[in-house]
Enzyme design. Structure first.
Site, PDB file in Angstrom:
ATOM      1  N   LYS A  16      10.803  63.245 117.138  1.00 26.07           N
ATOM      2  CA  LYS A  16      11.196  62.337 116.052  1.00 26.07           C
ATOM      3  C   LYS A  16      11.996  63.139 115.042  1.00 26.07           C
ATOM      4  O   LYS A  16      11.800  64.349 114.900  1.00 26.07           O
ATOM      5  CB  LYS A  16       9.949  61.760 115.358  1.00 26.07           C
ATOM      6  CG  LYS A  16      10.193  60.419 114.706  1.00 26.07           C
ATOM      7  CD  LYS A  16      10.281  59.306 115.734  1.00 26.07           C
ATOM      8  CE  LYS A  16      10.378  57.936 115.151  1.00 26.07           C
ATOM      9  NZ  LYS A  16      10.212  56.893 116.172  1.00 26.07           N
ATOM     10  N   ASP A  68      16.371  54.428 114.477  1.00 22.53           N
ATOM     11  CA  ASP A  68      15.047  53.990 114.022  1.00 22.53           C
ATOM     12  C   ASP A  68      15.268  53.374 112.650  1.00 22.53           C
ATOM     13  O   ASP A  68      16.403  53.016 112.319  1.00 22.53           O
ATOM     14  CB  ASP A  68      14.086  55.190 113.985  1.00 22.53           C
ATOM     15  CG  ASP A  68      12.627  54.779 114.101  1.00 22.53           C
ATOM     16  OD1 ASP A  68      12.169  53.999 113.254  1.00 22.53           O
ATOM     17  OD2 ASP A  68      11.943  55.240 115.025  1.00 22.53           O
TER      18      ASP A  68
HETATM   19  P1  NAD Z   1      14.247  47.871 110.442  1.00 21.38           P
HETATM   20  O1  NAD Z   1      14.727  48.817 109.410  1.00 21.38           O
HETATM   21  O2  NAD Z   1      15.229  47.160 111.307  1.00 21.38           O
HETATM   22  O3  NAD Z   1      13.342  46.742 109.754  1.00 21.38           O
HETATM   23  C1  NAD Z   1      12.287  47.040 108.909  1.00 21.38           C
HETATM   24  C2  NAD Z   1      11.862  45.741 108.266  1.00 21.38           C
HETATM   25  O4  NAD Z   1      10.704  45.968 107.480  1.00 21.38           O
HETATM   26  C3  NAD Z   1      12.902  45.140 107.332  1.00 21.38           C
HETATM   27  O5  NAD Z   1      12.934  43.754 107.535  1.00 21.38           O
HETATM   28  C4  NAD Z   1      12.348  45.429 105.943  1.00 21.38           C
HETATM   29  O6  NAD Z   1      12.752  44.479 104.986  1.00 21.38           O
HETATM   30  C5  NAD Z   1      10.873  45.333 106.231  1.00 21.38           C
HETATM   31  N1  NAD Z   1      10.031  45.994 105.245  1.00 21.38           N
HETATM   32  C6  NAD Z   1      10.168  47.227 104.719  1.00 21.38           C
HETATM   33  N2  NAD Z   1       9.208  47.450 103.826  1.00 21.38           N
HETATM   34  C7  NAD Z   1       8.450  46.347 103.800  1.00 21.38           C
HETATM   35  C8  NAD Z   1       7.304  45.959 103.065  1.00 21.38           C
HETATM   36  N3  NAD Z   1       6.733  46.794 102.194  1.00 21.38           N
HETATM   37  N4  NAD Z   1       6.800  44.726 103.303  1.00 21.38           N
HETATM   38  C9  NAD Z   1       7.372  43.884 104.184  1.00 21.38           C
HETATM   39  N5  NAD Z   1       8.451  44.198 104.897  1.00 21.38           N
HETATM   40  C10 NAD Z   1       8.977  45.401 104.702  1.00 21.38           C
HETATM   41  O7  NAD Z   1      13.185  48.675 111.334  1.00 21.38           O
HETATM   42  P2  NAD Z   1      12.691  48.369 112.803  1.00 21.38           P
HETATM   43  O8  NAD Z   1      13.577  49.084 113.745  1.00 21.38           O
HETATM   44  O9  NAD Z   1      12.464  46.922 112.991  1.00 21.38           O
HETATM   45  O10 NAD Z   1      11.302  49.150 112.830  1.00 21.38           O
HETATM   46  C11 NAD Z   1      10.098  48.589 112.293  1.00 21.38           C
HETATM   47  C12 NAD Z   1       8.903  49.405 112.756  1.00 21.38           C
HETATM   48  O11 NAD Z   1       8.889  49.460 114.181  1.00 21.38           O
HETATM   49  C13 NAD Z   1       8.868  50.868 112.314  1.00 21.38           C
HETATM   50  O12 NAD Z   1       7.512  51.248 112.180  1.00 21.38           O
HETATM   51  C14 NAD Z   1       9.495  51.604 113.483  1.00 21.38           C
HETATM   52  O13 NAD Z   1       9.108  52.970 113.510  1.00 21.38           O
HETATM   53  C15 NAD Z   1       8.896  50.824 114.617  1.00 21.38           C
HETATM   54  N6  NAD Z   1       9.611  50.891 115.894  1.00 21.38           N
HETATM   55  C16 NAD Z   1      10.920  50.538 115.998  1.00 21.38           C
HETATM   56  C17 NAD Z   1      11.532  50.580 117.252  1.00 21.38           C
HETATM   57  C18 NAD Z   1      12.947  50.123 117.457  1.00 21.38           C
HETATM   58  O14 NAD Z   1      13.404  50.135 118.614  1.00 21.38           O
HETATM   59  N7  NAD Z   1      13.665  49.673 116.421  1.00 21.38           N
HETATM   60  C19 NAD Z   1      10.813  50.999 118.372  1.00 21.38           C
HETATM   61  C20 NAD Z   1       9.481  51.327 118.231  1.00 21.38           C
HETATM   62  C21 NAD Z   1       8.891  51.263 116.987  1.00 21.38           C
END
Ligand code: NAD
Length: 428
Positions: A106, A146
Protein backbone atom coordinates in the site's frame (compact mmCIF):
# COMPACT_ATOMS: atom_id res chain seq x y z
CA UNK A 1 -17.44 9.78 13.40
CA UNK A 2 -13.79 9.71 14.39
CA UNK A 3 -11.49 6.79 13.80
CA UNK A 4 -11.42 5.15 17.25
CA UNK A 5 -8.29 3.03 17.04
CA UNK A 6 -4.92 2.98 15.31
CA UNK A 7 -5.59 0.95 12.15
CA UNK A 8 -2.32 -0.99 12.32
CA UNK A 9 -2.91 -1.99 15.95
CA UNK A 10 -6.30 -3.23 14.79
CA UNK A 11 -4.74 -5.25 11.93
CA UNK A 12 -2.21 -6.76 14.37
CA UNK A 13 -4.91 -7.55 16.96
CA UNK A 14 -6.98 -9.35 14.32
CA UNK A 15 -3.91 -11.29 13.19
CA UNK A 16 -2.80 -12.18 16.74
CA UNK A 17 -6.26 -13.50 17.54
CA UNK A 18 -6.21 -15.88 14.55
CA UNK A 19 -2.53 -16.80 15.05
CA UNK A 20 -3.61 -18.07 18.46
CA UNK A 21 -6.58 -19.99 17.02
CA UNK A 22 -4.27 -21.56 14.42
CA UNK A 23 -1.56 -22.21 17.01
CA UNK A 24 0.85 -20.54 14.61
CA UNK A 25 4.60 -20.91 15.15
CA UNK A 26 5.75 -17.66 16.90
CA UNK A 27 8.59 -17.30 14.37
CA UNK A 28 6.06 -17.32 11.54
CA UNK A 29 3.89 -14.80 13.41
CA UNK A 30 6.88 -12.53 13.89
CA UNK A 31 7.26 -12.32 10.10
CA UNK A 32 3.57 -11.78 9.39
CA UNK A 33 2.81 -9.22 12.15
CA UNK A 34 5.02 -6.61 10.45
CA UNK A 35 5.66 -5.45 6.88
CA UNK A 36 8.83 -6.86 5.31
CA UNK A 37 9.77 -3.46 3.81
CA UNK A 38 8.74 0.18 4.33
CA UNK A 39 9.60 3.34 2.43
CA UNK A 40 9.02 6.83 3.82
CA UNK A 41 10.10 9.75 1.64
CA UNK A 42 9.65 13.43 0.77
CA UNK A 43 8.57 14.56 -2.69
CA UNK A 44 9.34 18.19 -3.66
CA UNK A 45 6.86 19.45 -6.28
CA UNK A 46 6.95 22.67 -8.31
CA UNK A 47 3.54 24.36 -7.88
CA UNK A 48 1.85 26.30 -10.69
CA UNK A 49 2.79 29.61 -9.02
CA UNK A 50 6.51 28.70 -9.13
CA UNK A 51 6.84 27.82 -5.43
CA UNK A 52 7.97 24.37 -4.22
CA UNK A 53 5.81 22.28 -1.85
CA UNK A 54 7.16 19.14 -0.20
CA UNK A 55 4.85 16.14 0.28
CA UNK A 56 5.28 13.16 2.59
CA UNK A 57 4.97 9.83 0.72
CA UNK A 58 4.89 6.20 1.88
CA UNK A 59 5.06 2.72 0.38
CA UNK A 60 4.76 -0.37 2.54
CA UNK A 61 5.41 -3.91 1.21
CA UNK A 62 3.94 -6.28 3.75
CA UNK A 63 4.58 -9.75 2.31
CA UNK A 64 5.40 -11.04 -1.19
CA UNK A 65 5.65 -14.78 -0.53
CA UNK A 66 2.77 -15.50 -2.97
CA UNK A 67 3.78 -12.99 -5.66
CA UNK A 68 4.57 -9.31 -6.28
CA UNK A 69 3.20 -6.84 -3.70
CA UNK A 70 -0.07 -5.28 -4.77
CA UNK A 71 -2.06 -2.34 -3.45
CA UNK A 72 -3.35 1.16 -4.00
CA UNK A 73 -1.92 4.60 -3.41
CA UNK A 74 -4.08 6.91 -1.30
CA UNK A 75 -4.13 10.69 -1.12
CA UNK A 76 -5.51 11.57 2.28
CA UNK A 77 -4.85 14.49 4.65
CA UNK A 78 -4.87 12.12 7.67
CA UNK A 79 -2.60 9.47 6.08
CA UNK A 80 0.05 8.01 8.42
CA UNK A 81 2.63 5.24 8.17
CA UNK A 82 0.32 3.18 10.40
CA UNK A 83 -2.73 3.49 8.13
CA UNK A 84 -0.52 2.45 5.20
CA UNK A 85 0.94 -0.48 7.20
CA UNK A 86 -2.53 -1.68 8.12
CA UNK A 87 -3.80 -1.45 4.57
CA UNK A 88 -0.69 -3.22 3.19
CA UNK A 89 -1.21 -6.04 5.70
CA UNK A 90 -4.87 -6.39 4.71
CA UNK A 91 -3.79 -6.55 1.05
CA UNK A 92 -1.69 -9.64 1.80
CA UNK A 93 -4.73 -11.34 3.30
CA UNK A 94 -7.01 -10.03 0.55
CA UNK A 95 -4.90 -11.41 -2.31
CA UNK A 96 -4.51 -14.71 -0.48
CA UNK A 97 -8.22 -15.10 0.31
CA UNK A 98 -9.12 -14.26 -3.31
CA UNK A 99 -6.44 -16.78 -4.31
CA UNK A 100 -4.63 -14.47 -6.70
CA UNK A 101 -0.84 -14.88 -6.92
CA UNK A 102 0.09 -11.51 -5.40
CA UNK A 103 1.31 -10.17 -2.07
CA UNK A 104 0.37 -7.08 -0.03
CA UNK A 105 1.43 -3.48 -0.49
CA UNK A 106 0.00 0.00 0.00
CA UNK A 107 1.13 3.56 -0.58
CA UNK A 108 0.03 7.00 0.40
CA UNK A 109 0.72 10.70 0.29
CA UNK A 110 -0.42 13.09 3.02
CA UNK A 111 -2.56 15.41 0.95
CA UNK A 112 -6.02 16.79 0.28
CA UNK A 113 -6.12 16.23 -3.51
CA UNK A 114 -8.63 19.07 -3.98
CA UNK A 115 -5.86 21.55 -3.07
CA UNK A 116 -3.81 20.73 -6.21
CA UNK A 117 -4.37 21.54 -9.88
CA UNK A 118 -4.21 18.72 -12.44
CA UNK A 119 -0.70 19.65 -13.55
CA UNK A 120 0.48 19.76 -9.91
CA UNK A 121 -1.03 16.31 -9.35
CA UNK A 122 0.78 15.03 -12.43
CA UNK A 123 4.14 16.35 -11.17
CA UNK A 124 3.43 14.86 -7.73
CA UNK A 125 2.65 11.34 -8.96
CA UNK A 126 5.59 11.39 -11.38
CA UNK A 127 7.72 12.45 -8.37
CA UNK A 128 6.38 9.46 -6.41
CA UNK A 129 7.54 7.13 -9.21
CA UNK A 130 10.94 8.87 -9.48
CA UNK A 131 11.52 7.97 -5.81
CA UNK A 132 10.09 4.43 -5.92
CA UNK A 133 10.77 3.08 -9.43
CA UNK A 134 13.61 0.74 -8.42
CA UNK A 135 11.33 -0.92 -5.88
CA UNK A 136 8.15 -1.27 -7.94
CA UNK A 137 7.41 -3.09 -11.21
CA UNK A 138 5.34 -6.00 -12.57
CA UNK A 139 7.53 -8.56 -10.73
CA UNK A 140 8.12 -6.52 -7.55
CA UNK A 141 5.25 -4.30 -6.50
CA UNK A 142 2.25 -3.13 -8.52
CA UNK A 143 0.45 0.02 -7.27
CA UNK A 144 -3.14 1.01 -8.15
CA UNK A 145 -5.65 3.80 -7.45
CA UNK A 146 -7.40 4.12 -4.11
CA UNK A 147 -9.03 6.92 -2.08
CA UNK A 148 -8.18 10.25 -3.72
CA UNK A 149 -6.25 8.87 -6.72
CA UNK A 150 -7.55 8.32 -10.24
CA UNK A 151 -6.97 6.22 -13.40
CA UNK A 152 -5.44 9.29 -15.10
CA UNK A 153 -2.82 9.47 -12.34
CA UNK A 154 -2.05 5.77 -12.88
CA UNK A 155 -1.47 6.48 -16.61
CA UNK A 156 1.02 9.25 -15.72
CA UNK A 157 2.77 6.93 -13.26
CA UNK A 158 2.97 4.09 -15.80
CA UNK A 159 4.39 6.56 -18.32
CA UNK A 160 7.01 7.82 -15.86
CA UNK A 161 8.03 4.25 -14.96
CA UNK A 162 8.21 3.23 -18.65
CA UNK A 163 10.44 6.23 -19.40
CA UNK A 164 12.74 5.48 -16.46
CA UNK A 165 13.20 1.79 -17.39
CA UNK A 166 13.24 2.53 -21.13
CA UNK A 167 10.45 0.08 -22.04
CA UNK A 168 6.65 0.30 -22.24
CA UNK A 169 5.66 -1.51 -19.05
CA UNK A 170 1.89 -1.28 -18.57
CA UNK A 171 1.85 -4.06 -15.96
CA UNK A 172 3.76 -1.93 -13.47
CA UNK A 173 0.56 -0.28 -12.31
CA UNK A 174 -3.13 -1.17 -12.55
CA UNK A 175 -6.36 0.82 -12.55
CA UNK A 176 -5.15 2.55 -15.72
CA UNK A 177 -7.74 4.19 -18.00
CA UNK A 178 -9.23 2.29 -20.93
CA UNK A 179 -7.05 2.81 -23.99
CA UNK A 180 -4.05 3.33 -21.68
CA UNK A 181 -3.66 -0.34 -20.73
CA UNK A 182 -6.67 -0.51 -18.40
CA UNK A 183 -9.16 -3.36 -18.12
CA UNK A 184 -12.85 -3.19 -18.84
CA UNK A 185 -14.84 -3.82 -15.66
CA UNK A 186 -12.28 -2.29 -13.28
CA UNK A 187 -14.55 0.66 -12.40
CA UNK A 188 -17.38 -1.66 -11.39
CA UNK A 189 -15.14 -4.40 -9.93
CA UNK A 190 -15.03 -3.61 -6.21
CA UNK A 191 -18.68 -2.60 -5.86
CA UNK A 192 -19.95 -5.54 -7.94
CA UNK A 193 -17.60 -7.87 -6.04
CA UNK A 194 -19.24 -6.70 -2.79
CA UNK A 195 -22.62 -7.57 -4.29
CA UNK A 196 -21.53 -11.05 -5.50
CA UNK A 197 -20.53 -11.85 -1.89
CA UNK A 198 -23.81 -10.40 -0.54
CA UNK A 199 -25.70 -12.61 -3.04
CA UNK A 200 -23.83 -15.71 -1.76
CA UNK A 201 -24.44 -14.72 1.88
CA UNK A 202 -28.15 -14.31 1.13
CA UNK A 203 -28.25 -17.80 -0.43
CA UNK A 204 -26.67 -19.23 2.72
CA UNK A 205 -29.00 -17.26 5.02
CA UNK A 206 -32.01 -18.12 2.82
CA UNK A 207 -32.91 -14.47 2.22
CA UNK A 208 -34.78 -13.36 -0.89
CA UNK A 209 -32.60 -10.57 -2.41
CA UNK A 210 -35.55 -8.97 -4.18
CA UNK A 211 -37.23 -8.39 -0.81
CA UNK A 212 -34.11 -6.93 0.79
CA UNK A 213 -33.06 -3.35 1.48
CA UNK A 214 -29.62 -1.85 2.08
CA UNK A 215 -28.05 1.27 3.60
CA UNK A 216 -24.64 2.28 2.26
CA UNK A 217 -22.01 4.59 3.75
CA UNK A 218 -20.18 6.56 1.07
CA UNK A 219 -20.93 7.42 -2.52
CA UNK A 220 -17.56 6.94 -4.19
CA UNK A 221 -16.24 4.24 -6.50
CA UNK A 222 -17.05 1.26 -4.27
CA UNK A 223 -20.36 2.51 -2.92
CA UNK A 224 -21.73 3.73 -6.26
CA UNK A 225 -21.30 0.33 -7.92
CA UNK A 226 -22.40 -1.52 -4.78
CA UNK A 227 -25.60 0.55 -4.95
CA UNK A 228 -26.08 -0.15 -8.67
CA UNK A 229 -25.33 -3.85 -8.15
CA UNK A 230 -27.70 -4.16 -5.17
CA UNK A 231 -30.51 -2.66 -7.26
CA UNK A 232 -29.73 -4.26 -10.63
CA UNK A 233 -27.98 -7.60 -9.91
CA UNK A 234 -29.89 -8.53 -6.75
CA UNK A 235 -33.08 -6.59 -7.63
CA UNK A 236 -33.15 -5.33 -4.05
CA UNK A 237 -33.56 -1.72 -2.91
CA UNK A 238 -30.89 0.66 -1.58
CA UNK A 239 -32.58 3.28 0.59
CA UNK A 240 -29.64 5.54 1.41
CA UNK A 241 -26.04 6.45 0.69
CA UNK A 242 -23.83 8.98 2.46
CA UNK A 243 -21.05 11.34 1.53
CA UNK A 244 -18.60 13.86 2.94
CA UNK A 245 -19.44 17.44 1.98
CA UNK A 246 -16.26 19.34 1.27
CA UNK A 247 -17.80 22.80 1.69
CA UNK A 248 -19.71 22.14 4.92
CA UNK A 249 -16.90 19.87 6.19
CA UNK A 250 -19.42 17.31 7.51
CA UNK A 251 -20.99 14.13 6.16
CA UNK A 252 -24.62 13.69 5.11
CA UNK A 253 -26.92 10.73 4.49
CA UNK A 254 -29.06 10.98 1.35
CA UNK A 255 -32.11 8.79 1.59
CA UNK A 256 -35.34 7.83 -0.12
CA UNK A 257 -37.64 5.27 1.50
CA UNK A 258 -38.84 3.85 -1.82
CA UNK A 259 -35.27 3.42 -3.09
CA UNK A 260 -32.51 5.69 -4.33
CA UNK A 261 -31.49 5.89 -7.99
CA UNK A 262 -27.68 5.69 -7.98
CA UNK A 263 -27.48 6.62 -11.68
CA UNK A 264 -29.32 9.89 -10.98
CA UNK A 265 -27.24 10.63 -7.86
CA UNK A 266 -24.05 10.07 -9.91
CA UNK A 267 -25.15 12.85 -12.26
CA UNK A 268 -25.25 15.31 -9.32
CA UNK A 269 -22.02 14.13 -7.62
CA UNK A 270 -18.75 15.99 -8.13
CA UNK A 271 -15.38 14.30 -8.66
CA UNK A 272 -14.66 14.28 -4.88
CA UNK A 273 -17.93 12.54 -3.98
CA UNK A 274 -19.99 15.57 -2.85
CA UNK A 275 -23.65 15.32 -3.85
CA UNK A 276 -25.53 18.51 -4.80
CA UNK A 277 -27.97 18.65 -1.85
CA UNK A 278 -30.38 21.14 -3.45
CA UNK A 279 -30.80 18.99 -6.57
CA UNK A 280 -31.21 15.85 -4.43
CA UNK A 281 -33.90 17.55 -2.32
CA UNK A 282 -35.69 18.75 -5.45
CA UNK A 283 -35.80 15.12 -6.65
CA UNK A 284 -37.48 13.99 -3.41
CA UNK A 285 -34.46 12.83 -1.39
CA UNK A 286 -34.14 13.54 2.34
CA UNK A 287 -30.80 14.99 3.49
CA UNK A 288 -29.97 13.73 6.98
CA UNK A 289 -27.02 13.73 9.34
CA UNK A 290 -24.02 11.69 8.13
CA UNK A 291 -24.41 9.17 10.96
CA UNK A 292 -28.00 8.23 10.05
CA UNK A 293 -27.10 5.51 7.51
CA UNK A 294 -26.12 3.08 10.27
CA UNK A 295 -29.47 3.40 12.07
CA UNK A 296 -31.62 2.45 9.07
CA UNK A 297 -34.10 -0.41 9.39
CA UNK A 298 -32.63 -2.48 6.55
CA UNK A 299 -31.45 -6.05 5.89
CA UNK A 300 -27.92 -5.16 4.77
CA UNK A 301 -25.46 -2.49 5.88
CA UNK A 302 -22.60 -1.70 3.50
CA UNK A 303 -19.94 0.56 5.05
CA UNK A 304 -17.98 1.63 1.96
CA UNK A 305 -16.23 4.88 2.90
CA UNK A 306 -13.62 4.90 5.67
CA UNK A 307 -12.08 2.72 8.39
CA UNK A 308 -13.32 2.57 12.00
CA UNK A 309 -16.93 3.55 11.27
CA UNK A 310 -18.61 0.66 13.12
CA UNK A 311 -17.15 1.19 16.56
CA UNK A 312 -18.07 1.26 20.27
CA UNK A 313 -20.16 4.39 19.79
CA UNK A 314 -22.05 3.35 16.67
CA UNK A 315 -22.47 -0.44 16.82
CA UNK A 316 -25.42 -0.29 19.17
CA UNK A 317 -27.27 2.00 16.79
CA UNK A 318 -27.64 -0.87 14.30
CA UNK A 319 -31.32 -1.87 13.86
CA UNK A 320 -32.44 -5.37 14.96
CA UNK A 321 -33.52 -6.18 11.39
CA UNK A 322 -29.95 -6.00 10.00
CA UNK A 323 -28.73 -9.51 9.05
CA UNK A 324 -25.63 -8.79 6.97
CA UNK A 325 -22.77 -6.29 7.27
CA UNK A 326 -20.87 -6.29 3.98
CA UNK A 327 -17.59 -4.45 4.49
CA UNK A 328 -16.93 -2.57 1.26
CA UNK A 329 -14.38 -0.29 2.96
CA UNK A 330 -11.12 -1.48 4.44
CA UNK A 331 -11.24 -1.86 8.24
CA UNK A 332 -14.69 -0.33 8.82
CA UNK A 333 -15.33 -2.35 12.01
CA UNK A 334 -13.25 -2.13 15.20
CA UNK A 335 -12.46 -5.36 17.12
CA UNK A 336 -14.72 -4.31 20.04
CA UNK A 337 -17.60 -3.66 17.66
CA UNK A 338 -16.95 -7.08 16.09
CA UNK A 339 -17.81 -8.68 19.44
CA UNK A 340 -21.14 -6.84 19.47
CA UNK A 341 -21.90 -7.94 15.88
CA UNK A 342 -21.19 -11.54 16.92
CA UNK A 343 -23.52 -11.19 19.92
CA UNK A 344 -26.24 -9.75 17.68
CA UNK A 345 -25.76 -12.72 15.31
CA UNK A 346 -25.09 -10.43 12.35
CA UNK A 347 -23.40 -12.16 9.42
CA UNK A 348 -20.23 -10.20 8.57
CA UNK A 349 -18.62 -10.41 5.14
CA UNK A 350 -15.14 -9.24 6.18
CA UNK A 351 -13.45 -6.44 4.29
CA UNK A 352 -10.61 -8.31 2.66
CA UNK A 353 -13.04 -10.88 1.26
CA UNK A 354 -15.93 -8.50 0.52
CA UNK A 355 -13.93 -5.84 -1.35
CA UNK A 356 -11.46 -8.20 -3.08
CA UNK A 357 -13.16 -7.54 -6.44
CA UNK A 358 -10.97 -4.51 -7.11
CA UNK A 359 -7.68 -6.30 -6.66
CA UNK A 360 -9.00 -9.31 -8.56
CA UNK A 361 -9.71 -7.22 -11.66
CA UNK A 362 -6.40 -5.39 -11.09
CA UNK A 363 -4.80 -8.82 -11.31
CA UNK A 364 -6.80 -9.50 -14.49
CA UNK A 365 -5.52 -6.17 -15.83
CA UNK A 366 -1.91 -7.24 -15.22
CA UNK A 367 -2.62 -10.61 -16.88
CA UNK A 368 -4.07 -8.84 -19.94
CA UNK A 369 -1.08 -6.44 -20.00
CA UNK A 370 1.29 -9.44 -19.97
CA UNK A 371 -0.67 -11.19 -22.76
CA UNK A 372 -1.16 -7.92 -24.67
CA UNK A 373 -4.66 -9.24 -25.35
CA UNK A 374 -7.79 -7.74 -23.78
CA UNK A 375 -11.05 -9.35 -22.64
CA UNK A 376 -14.60 -7.97 -23.04
CA UNK A 377 -16.34 -6.48 -20.01
CA UNK A 378 -18.65 -9.52 -19.86
CA UNK A 379 -15.65 -11.87 -19.75
CA UNK A 380 -14.01 -9.81 -16.98
CA UNK A 381 -17.16 -9.64 -14.83
CA UNK A 382 -17.87 -13.34 -15.32
CA UNK A 383 -14.34 -14.27 -14.25
CA UNK A 384 -14.70 -11.86 -11.29
CA UNK A 385 -17.99 -13.44 -10.22
CA UNK A 386 -16.41 -16.91 -10.37
CA UNK A 387 -13.41 -15.82 -8.26
CA UNK A 388 -15.53 -13.99 -5.66
CA UNK A 389 -18.00 -16.88 -5.36
CA UNK A 390 -15.21 -19.43 -4.85
CA UNK A 391 -13.49 -17.15 -2.33
CA UNK A 392 -16.74 -16.63 -0.38
CA UNK A 393 -17.46 -20.38 -0.34
CA UNK A 394 -13.93 -21.16 0.89
CA UNK A 395 -14.33 -18.76 3.81
CA UNK A 396 -17.88 -19.89 4.61
CA UNK A 397 -16.74 -23.57 4.63
CA UNK A 398 -13.88 -22.69 6.98
CA UNK A 399 -16.29 -20.75 9.22
CA UNK A 400 -18.72 -23.69 9.40
CA UNK A 401 -16.06 -26.39 9.76
CA UNK A 402 -14.08 -24.61 12.48
CA UNK A 403 -17.18 -22.92 14.01
CA UNK A 404 -15.54 -19.50 13.84
CA UNK A 405 -16.69 -15.97 12.93
CA UNK A 406 -16.40 -15.14 9.21
CA UNK A 407 -13.55 -12.66 9.81
CA UNK A 408 -11.54 -15.30 11.66
CA UNK A 409 -12.33 -17.82 8.92
CA UNK A 410 -11.11 -15.41 6.22
CA UNK A 411 -7.88 -14.88 8.17
CA UNK A 412 -7.46 -18.64 8.57
CA UNK A 413 -7.83 -19.27 4.82
CA UNK A 414 -5.47 -16.38 3.98
CA UNK A 415 -2.82 -17.10 6.62
CA UNK A 416 -2.75 -20.81 5.66
CA UNK A 417 -2.04 -19.88 2.05
CA UNK A 418 0.67 -17.30 2.85
CA UNK A 419 2.38 -19.60 5.37
CA UNK A 420 2.33 -22.44 2.84
CA UNK A 421 4.03 -20.20 0.23
CA UNK A 422 6.64 -19.10 2.79
CA UNK A 423 7.31 -22.75 3.69
CA UNK A 424 7.58 -23.80 0.04
CA UNK A 425 10.03 -20.96 -0.59
CA UNK A 426 12.08 -21.98 2.45
CA UNK A 427 11.48 -18.77 4.44
CA UNK A 428 10.30 -20.65 7.53
P1 NAD B 1 -13.76 7.18 -3.04
O1 NAD B 1 -12.79 8.26 -2.72
O2 NAD B 1 -14.18 6.95 -4.45
O3 NAD B 1 -15.10 7.40 -2.19
C1 NAD B 1 -15.09 7.60 -0.82
C2 NAD B 1 -16.49 8.02 -0.43
O4 NAD B 1 -16.58 8.12 0.98
C3 NAD B 1 -16.91 9.38 -0.98
O5 NAD B 1 -18.24 9.29 -1.42
C4 NAD B 1 -16.83 10.29 0.23
O6 NAD B 1 -17.73 11.38 0.15
C5 NAD B 1 -17.24 9.32 1.31
N1 NAD B 1 -16.84 9.73 2.65
C6 NAD B 1 -15.64 10.18 3.07
N2 NAD B 1 -15.69 10.48 4.36
C7 NAD B 1 -16.93 10.19 4.77
C8 NAD B 1 -17.61 10.29 6.01
N3 NAD B 1 -16.98 10.72 7.10
N4 NAD B 1 -18.91 9.90 6.04
C9 NAD B 1 -19.55 9.46 4.94
N5 NAD B 1 -18.96 9.36 3.75
C10 NAD B 1 -17.68 9.72 3.67
O7 NAD B 1 -13.15 5.84 -2.40
P2 NAD B 1 -13.47 4.34 -2.77
O8 NAD B 1 -12.52 3.91 -3.82
O9 NAD B 1 -14.92 4.14 -3.00
O10 NAD B 1 -13.01 3.59 -1.44
C11 NAD B 1 -13.86 3.49 -0.29
C12 NAD B 1 -13.30 2.46 0.67
O11 NAD B 1 -13.16 1.21 0.00
C13 NAD B 1 -11.91 2.74 1.24
O12 NAD B 1 -11.85 2.17 2.54
C14 NAD B 1 -10.98 1.99 0.31
O13 NAD B 1 -9.74 1.70 0.92
C15 NAD B 1 -11.80 0.76 0.08
N6 NAD B 1 -11.50 0.00 -1.13
C16 NAD B 1 -11.55 0.57 -2.37
C17 NAD B 1 -11.29 -0.22 -3.49
C18 NAD B 1 -11.41 0.32 -4.88
O14 NAD B 1 -11.23 -0.46 -5.83
N7 NAD B 1 -11.76 1.60 -5.08
C19 NAD B 1 -10.98 -1.57 -3.34
C20 NAD B 1 -10.96 -2.12 -2.07
C21 NAD B 1 -11.23 -1.33 -0.98
Amino acid sequence: MANQINAFEMAQRQFDHVAELLNLDPQVSEILRWPLREFSFRIPVRMDDGSVRVFQGFRVQHNDARGPNKGGIRFHPAETIDTVRALATWMTWKCAVADIPLGGGKGGIILDPATLSNSEKERLVRGWVQVMWRNIGPRQDVPAPDVGTTPQMMAWMMDEYSKLVGAYTPGTITGKPLGGGGSLGRTEATGYGVIYTVREAMKYLKMDPAKCTAAIQGFGNVSQYAAIGFNEILKGKVICVSFYDREDKVSYTVSKADGIDPHFLMTITDQYGSIDKAKAKAAGYAIEDGGEWIKKDVDVLIPAALEGQINNETVNLIAPRVKIVAEGANGPTTPDADEVLKAKNIFVIPDFLCNAGGVTVSYFEGVQNDMNYYWTKEEVLEKLDTKMTIAFQGVLDMSLNRKVFMRDAAYMVAIDRVVKAMQLRGWV
